[in-house]
Design an enzyme around this catalytic site. Sequence first.
Site, mmCIF file in Angstrom:
data_model
loop_
_atom_site.group_PDB
_atom_site.id
_atom_site.type_symbol
_atom_site.label_atom_id
_atom_site.label_comp_id
_atom_site.label_asym_id
_atom_site.label_seq_id
_atom_site.Cartn_x
_atom_site.Cartn_y
_atom_site.Cartn_z
ATOM 1 C CB CYS A 94 -8.449 11.099 4.346
ATOM 2 S SG CYS A 94 -9.749 9.855 4.180
ATOM 3 C CG ASP A 130 6.014 6.093 7.926
ATOM 4 O OD1 ASP A 130 7.219 6.311 8.149
ATOM 5 O OD2 ASP A 130 5.096 6.574 8.614
ATOM 6 C CB SER A 131 3.625 3.842 2.068
ATOM 7 O OG SER A 131 3.565 5.087 1.409
ATOM 8 C CB ALA A 158 -0.896 -0.007 1.226
ATOM 9 C CG MET A 159 3.490 1.989 -2.581
ATOM 10 S SD MET A 159 4.469 1.992 -4.110
ATOM 11 C CE MET A 159 5.482 3.471 -3.886
ATOM 12 C CB SER A 160 0.000 6.799 1.429
ATOM 13 O OG SER A 160 1.211 7.097 2.101
ATOM 14 N N GLY A 161 2.283 7.560 -0.958
ATOM 15 C CA GLY A 161 3.090 8.696 -1.401
ATOM 16 C C GLY A 161 3.835 9.347 -0.249
ATOM 17 C CB CYS A 200 -10.535 3.517 6.852
ATOM 18 S SG CYS A 200 -9.825 3.623 5.200
ATOM 19 N N GLY A 216 3.027 0.495 5.725
ATOM 20 C CA GLY A 216 4.051 1.236 6.459
ATOM 21 C C GLY A 216 3.702 1.493 7.908
#
Length: 366
Positions: A203, A16-17, A10-13, A106, A130
């Site tokens: 968010c 940590d990710s 899972a990449m949030s930008g 979530c 992350g």
Amino acid sequence: MSKKGRILVAMSGGLDSTVTAVMLAEEGYEVVGITMKTWDYASSGSSKKETGCCSLDSINDARTIAVKHGIHHMILDIRDEFGDFVINNFVDEYIAGRTPNPCVLCNTHIKWEALLKRANQLDCEFIATGHYAQVRKENNRYVVSKGLDENKDQSYVLWGLSQASLDRTRFPLGQFRKTEIRQMAIDMGYEELAKKSESYEICFVPDNDYRGFLKRRVNGLEERVEGGDFVTRGGKVLGKHRGYPFYTVGQRKGLEIALGEPMFVLEIEPETNRVILGREEELKQKGMWVRGLNMGKYAAIDSPLETITKVRYKDPGTLANIIQEGDRMKVIFNSDVKAIAPGQSAVFYEGNDVVGGGWIEKAFDI
């Protein structure tokens, strides 16, 4: 095929990710990056620039990082599932006089389900995030435990993960401190990212104004709830308030009432539109009921168990005995706990291990 197999990250930008994805790629995994679009900021009604893990800027950052490292990247639109479940629950909880935990919902009900579904489609054996937490198998149970960095530990928000989800989940950052992760990012060439401040906002409430969000989301809410009474526990009317959904247990600021001394929200009564106020010492209570349990380290608690129990994310925890009664947990604290808010998560720890967790139903005194 890579030597360690395929893993979905899972990449949030964010920092940590990004470090998670690059670290796993360097370890020999074939990394597939996925960024989830959970919310349409244009519909939030906020004038503030998009922030957080799901903004357009974050999605673009994640894609750029993935491309740079030869990581296959995709965007997964889960706005419908997110809105139907997380946002509707958020609104319903405030209308019920409780204080919701949308990030826990979530994580456990939307993101993990979406990640595992896509992992199956892409033939990925594991998923990774992350989060600062650890997971291990012990006595045929998957046990979440605190991350090495106590200040950044995120095990509290992971109490709802099922055993089936944990079986395929990896938390590579759990064995590192945040300072080490920042240095890794700098070494990878992401100095700006390493210095970037972290967002703790919800968010879909980018300006942190949940009251405004509720007003926009629920037609006629203000007219329906405005003008209720502030009262003491004894029932004495102290003044008028703007509507019970706009207050939370433990709140002191923003009450817009002068009483000659600091007063706090003790309880919220949606059925009468009353908000009960009192002094700070009146916030302290010795017990609570917790519902909607998800057990971690043990499948069930057969006899009273001594734990450290947390009633909010940044709570250091309080020594307590927990007694399971079906799908509810009775919690008796060894010392007073302040501002136990119905709707928040309660998480039970044995040492660093998550025994289980659930939603705070109500507090009580002994």
